[in-house]
Design an enzyme around this catalytic site. Structure first.
Site, PDB file in Angstrom:
ATOM      1  N   CYS A 151      13.019 -16.807 -18.619  1.00 52.30           N
ATOM      2  CA  CYS A 151      14.289 -17.494 -18.482  1.00 52.30           C
ATOM      3  C   CYS A 151      15.374 -16.449 -18.225  1.00 52.30           C
ATOM      4  CB  CYS A 151      14.620 -18.236 -19.766  1.00 52.30           C
ATOM      5  SG  CYS A 151      13.292 -19.318 -20.291  1.00 52.30           S
ATOM      6  N   LYS A 170       0.519 -13.418  -1.117  1.00 50.54           N
ATOM      7  CA  LYS A 170       1.827 -13.791  -0.548  1.00 50.54           C
ATOM      8  C   LYS A 170       1.785 -15.215  -0.022  1.00 50.54           C
ATOM      9  CE  LYS A 170       4.126 -11.615  -1.805  1.00 50.54           C
ATOM     10  NZ  LYS A 170       3.955 -10.451  -2.617  1.00 50.54           N
TER      11      LYS A 170
HETATM   12  C1  AGP Z   1       4.640 -10.949  -6.475  1.00 47.26           C
HETATM   13  O1  AGP Z   1       4.871 -11.533  -5.243  1.00 47.26           O
HETATM   14  C2  AGP Z   1       4.460 -11.885  -7.558  1.00 47.26           C
HETATM   15  N1  AGP Z   1       5.564 -12.745  -7.697  1.00 47.26           N
HETATM   16  C3  AGP Z   1       3.879 -11.379  -8.856  1.00 47.26           C
HETATM   17  O2  AGP Z   1       2.511 -11.291  -8.646  1.00 47.26           O
HETATM   18  C4  AGP Z   1       4.374 -10.023  -9.424  1.00 47.26           C
HETATM   19  O3  AGP Z   1       3.989  -8.983  -8.578  1.00 47.26           O
HETATM   20  C5  AGP Z   1       3.808  -9.824 -10.833  1.00 47.26           C
HETATM   21  O4  AGP Z   1       4.262 -10.854 -11.676  1.00 47.26           O
HETATM   22  C6  AGP Z   1       4.139  -8.489 -11.418  1.00 47.26           C
HETATM   23  O5  AGP Z   1       5.511  -8.326 -11.603  1.00 47.26           O
HETATM   24  P1  AGP Z   1       6.111  -6.894 -11.916  1.00 47.26           P
HETATM   25  O6  AGP Z   1       5.831  -6.026 -10.755  1.00 47.26           O
HETATM   26  O7  AGP Z   1       7.586  -7.134 -12.142  1.00 47.26           O
HETATM   27  O8  AGP Z   1       5.428  -6.401 -13.150  1.00 47.26           O
END
Ligand code: AGP
Length: 603
Positions: free
Chosen positions: A2, A480
């Protein structure tokens, strides 16, 4: 997950809260709300709405809320459905305390039972509401000591903001696990889940650490530990500009961030080289094993990093999903190094896995984008990507910057270990410095890739194939597409296809084959032939001038020639553009895909 925002000062608070919530919406977007100490009525006014911030904004249009102290929240539901009653802020029984919260209160059921036994009535299904009632129950005439008592009762991870009619000139912040920054102004102060929410107003920030409570007035910020002792905090100066948190004429943040990559790659090269910490490379010199842990896109960057670090620095590398690494019986000794990769630096899985490894004696390194993030502060060494804020939920510019930083790390370590020569090091740097211009060239193909997106957007499944360094790029291409278009996609090492996924191939299946002219080219061509023989619809990503591959493919996207080891930074770009345009053409909410949050601060 959030987003929380708070303001105390002389401005009219509602526009400040709405502006901040718009900047934070990427953290959660199933409902939103504000609470304001209303000057006219002398009450805490709370307004909430299910849906996006714009729905809340419309709802507030004809409400005349006057006040200069308030809190706002955008929610990603954990406990309780995304309904108005479950939206934050939550108020205490008497309405004298209002609370916003990011995180999970693990012992909320027990606390709720206790409070209910005392006569407190609960309106929502959330864990957060216990905090509001606890404040009321424990209030002893001093909100700071009450907050310290409340903090001692709460288990789990949380960032909490509180306002109260009892002490209307204060905002209280409590932090454990989830992030809170305090923006410092003149005669005004801000509270937020992260920096972009208040960049419009200030560049000076205090970052709260776990187990700290802040008392924020318009003219002061005092921070205490849980024993009530005052803590001296450093002021962090942030040089991100506000433009990076705006769409700048692009339809979506994701599209803008894709186009920023020539600059973010160049900035990451310059930033990395100007902040080399020799201590880290001393540690890497005699490390026995490097674990890379990360989630999602950052994990895919780690998979590419493994190839580079093993090749150039000759250090054995294992790459794990952080959520898996945390709970397996890994082998750690005093020569083990654990590298956590995270754009946000707040991902709970990555943070807690790294903290556990540190407790067991590993040296820890963080590769993050967000300055002052928890992972950065909790690790022994920090490396940065220099991308500014990334707002689109789908990571793009931070992925190629992570790749850039990992390559630089492998070259620096290799040079110091003597596993690469100074000549090779120089040559690699020269080649890497050409990459931003090559990325720019690929971006010029956007219209062509958009046409492909139009052609293939109605497919119900996609397969992405690559080999060696481009295998993680196939995984990233599939991720993606899945996350923003909701089309099912699989990424596979091309050589593994014949062991199962080949059964999926028919004349309807688009198969994206990453086939630059590297040392795996011939093998990749054989795999493409296998797809062709089964009538799959072949889209290749190939090196400029490769006409042979064109004849095998239904469509080909060309990328400039480079060294074998640099291709992943280039091949990642068409993956991003293709998925962006498919999702955009399908009318999906590209920057805020369903069910997702940019920063995942729960396990
Ligand atoms: C990326 O497109 C995603 N939204 C998601 O997989 C993200 O890479 C993952 O939650 C890790 O986040 P962070 O790099 O902030 O740790």
């Amino acid at each position: 997950m959030c987003g929380i925002i708070g303001y105390i000062g002389d401005r009219s608070v509602v526009p400040v809260l709405l502006y901040g919530l718009q900047r934070l919406e990427y953290r959660g977007y199933d409902s939103a709300g504000i609470s304001v100490l209303d000057k006219d009525s002398g009450r805490i006014v709370v307004e909430k709405k299910v849906g996006k911030i714009k729905d809340l904004q419309e709802h507030l249009w004809d409400k005349k809320i006057k006040g200069c102290v308030g809190l706002g929240h955008s929610r990603w539901a954990t406990h309780g459905e995304p309904t108005e009653v479950n939206a934050h802020p939550h108020t205490s029984h008497s309405g004298e305390f209002a609370v916003v919260h990011n995180g999970i209160i693990e012992n909320f059921a027990k606390l709720k039972e206790e409070l209910q036994a005392k006569g407190y009535q609960f309106k929502s299904d959330t864990d957060t509401e216990v905090i509001a009632h606890l404040f009321e129950d424990l209030y002893n005439g001093d909100i700071l000591s009450t907050a310290l008592e409340v903090a001692k009762r709460l288990e789990g991870a949380y960032a909490v903001g509180v306002i109260s009619l009892k002490e209307p000139d204060k905002i209280i912040a409590i932090k454990k696990g989830s992030p809170i920054v305090i923006g410092l102004g003149k005669g005004e102060n801000f509270l937020a889940s992260d920096i972009p929410a208040v960049l419009e107003y200030t560049r000076d920030f205090i970052i709260l650490d776990d187990g700290e409570v802040a008392v924020i007035t318009k003219d002061s910020v005092d921070v205490y530990n849980l024993n009530g002792e005052k803590v001296e905090k450093k002021v962090l100066k942030v040089d991100w500009d506000t433009a990076s948190a705006e769409k700048g004429g692009y339809k979506h943040f994701m599209q803008k961030e894709i186009h920023e990559q020539p600059k973010t790659i160049a900035d990451t090269i310059a930033g990395f080289l100007s902040s080399i910490d020799e201590g880290l490379f001393e540690t890497l010199k005699d490390t026995s094993r490097l674990y890379i842990i990360a989630c999602g896109t950052s994990y895919h960057a780690g998979l590419v990093g493994k190839f580079w670090i093993e090749k150039f620095a000759r250090i054995p590398v294992e790459v794990d999903y952080a959520s898996e690494y945390r709970y397996r019986d890994r082998v750690i000794d005093d020569k083990t190094v654990v590298l956590g990769i995270s754009q946000s630096g707040e991902t709970a899985d990555t943070r807690f896995a790294l903290l556990d490894a540190k407790k067991e004696g590993a040296k820890t390194v963080a590769l993050v984008n967000v300055v002052g993030s928890s992972l950065a502060r909790e690790s022994d060494y920090v490396l940065y990507t220099y991308c500014g804020p990334e707002i689109g939920v789908a990571a793009t510019k931070t992925f190629t910057a992570q790749l850039t930083a990992l390559l630089l790390l492998s070259l620096e370590a290799g040079l110091r270990k003597g596993s690469i020569s100074p000549q090779f090091y120089q040559e690699a740097h020269k080649r890497l410095s050409d990459i931003p211009a090559k990325v720019e060239k690929i971006l010029e193909s956007e219209d062509f890739i958009k046409d492909l997106a139009y052609k293939y957007m109605n497919a119900s499944d996609f397969l992405f194939l690559g080999r060696n360094l481009n295998y993680p790029i196939a995984l990233e291409g599939a991720l993606k597409l899945k996350e923003i278009s909701y089309i099912h996609a699989e990424g596979y090492p091309a050589g593994e296809m014949k062991h199962g996924p080949i059964a999926l191939i028919d004349e309807k299946l688009p198969v994206v084959c990453i086939a630059p002219r590297d040392r795996f080219y011939e093998k990749m061509v054989s795999n493409i032939q296998e797809v062709k023989a089964r009538k799959g619809r072949i889209i290749t990503v190939a090196t400029d001038g490769d006409s042979d591959i064109k004849s095998l493919s239904e469509d080909t996207v060309y990328i400039p020639e480079t060294e074998d080891y640099l291709y992943p930074i280039l091949t990642a770009i068409p993956m991003q553009i293709l998925s962006y345009h498919i999702a955009s053409l399908l009318g999906k909410d590209v920057d805020q895909p369903r069910n997702l949050a940019k920063t995942v601060t729960v396990e």
